[in-house]
Design a protein around this motif. Structure first.
Motif, short mmCIF file in Angstrom:
data_model
loop_
_atom_site.label_atom_id
_atom_site.label_comp_id
_atom_site.label_asym_id
_atom_site.label_seq_id
_atom_site.Cartn_x
_atom_site.Cartn_y
_atom_site.Cartn_z
N LEU A 90 -4.69 2.65 -5.11
CA LEU A 90 -5.41 2.92 -3.87
C LEU A 90 -6.90 3.09 -4.17
CD1 LEU A 90 -3.07 5.45 -2.01
CD2 LEU A 90 -3.11 2.95 -1.89
N VAL A 107 0.83 -1.20 0.00
CA VAL A 107 0.00 0.00 0.00
C VAL A 107 0.87 1.25 0.00
CG1 VAL A 107 -1.67 1.33 1.33
CG2 VAL A 107 -1.95 -1.14 1.12
N LEU A 110 -8.11 -1.07 -1.86
CA LEU A 110 -7.50 -0.94 -3.17
C LEU A 110 -8.55 -1.13 -4.25
CD1 LEU A 110 -4.22 -3.07 -2.82
CD2 LEU A 110 -4.55 -0.65 -2.32
#
Lengths: 146, 146
Positions: free
Chosen positions: A69, A16, A57
């Motif tokens: 994202l 991430v 996501l």
DNA sequence: TGTTATTAGGACGACTTACTCTGAAACAAC
DNA sequence: GTTGTTTCAGAGTAAGTCGTCCTAATAACA
């Protein structure tokens, strides 16, 4: 083994964070992630899929596809990721494993550990991904993501 | 999974704590421990054996045999038990799993986590078993050991 | 000396976690 | 439509942890 996050969770956070370093909306393939972060391809794929189903996501198939994202980086906290992968059981279980331990019936480290756990929780919810990504761009930190 | 101690380690702590509540030098059988603490017999046996080889406990075979503390309770800290069972790797590994993370090259939670880890360490070394056992005898805590 | 209560230690099975493989589905570019 | 690139889904493998079982060693005691 005295760990805090599972391997899966560590990889999720790293992934991430890497996506947060990209221009917003840009899709990144697993291949790129796996190469830069040095994480087994298929294993990372599974983890990202999981994060995609929880909405953290988004994903797109086909060429030019990949992961990005699912919402603005500053709206994603470390806790969101931890909860999606590892869950948040650690917040209310006795650290010594006493089944009877509770607020009314505390074990001998109950209050001390409770205080630390709250601090850890605060760290997890107060750290958002945007902020962390910014810190990683600083010259002090030249690591996996560049 | 977001845990801190392994199951084995939890059991070890509970076991040592139970032994500390006994008069000094008195041997306690696995059977008694396992019954009072509700831990699988053979699994606890393994764990106590391990603690005995590191010197934290002593053992004696045959009738009237069993386990007892290997040194005065106030000389045994939580950290001693954790180190014997789980090791102390958690003290110097990056909590996010970045292999490059270090003092010179810190990840974005490095210093925050480092501070918390130090607090946890302080808790582990400052809590000795004698003190913990005393607290458990108080009326507020009526748990596994009595 | 034989019996019984206990730990010691190794082998084993079940379960969980970490990681791999494969085939299919979706999609973009031509 | 064909082709190549990508995620999706599910099953399979490997290793580690949790927990069981069995046999040997040891000590007390009748």
């Amino acid at each position: 083994m005295s760990i805090f996050f599972s391997r899966q969770c560590e990889y999720a956070i790293q992934g991430v964070l890497y996506l947060a370093l990209k221009p917003q909306g840009e899709m990144t393939s697993i291949k790129e992630l796996t190469k830069r972060l040095d994480i087994p391809y298929h294993f990372l794929a599974k983890i990202l899929q999981r994060l995609a189903t929880t909405g953290l996501l988004t994903s797109a198939k086909g060429p030019t596809g990949g992961f990005a994202l699912g919402k603005p980086a500053k709206e994603i906290t470390l806790f969101d990721i931890v909860e999606a992968i590892d869950g948040s059981d650690f917040m209310d279980k006795c650290v010594l494993g006493f089944p009877e331990c509770s607020g009314k019936n505390p074990c001998s480290v109950h209050s001390t550990w409770g205080r630390m756990r709250d601090e850890i929780y605060q760290m997890l919810v107060s750290k958002n991904i945007a902020e962390m990504a910014r810190e990683m761009k600083k010259p002090e930190y030249r690591a996996a993501a560049g």
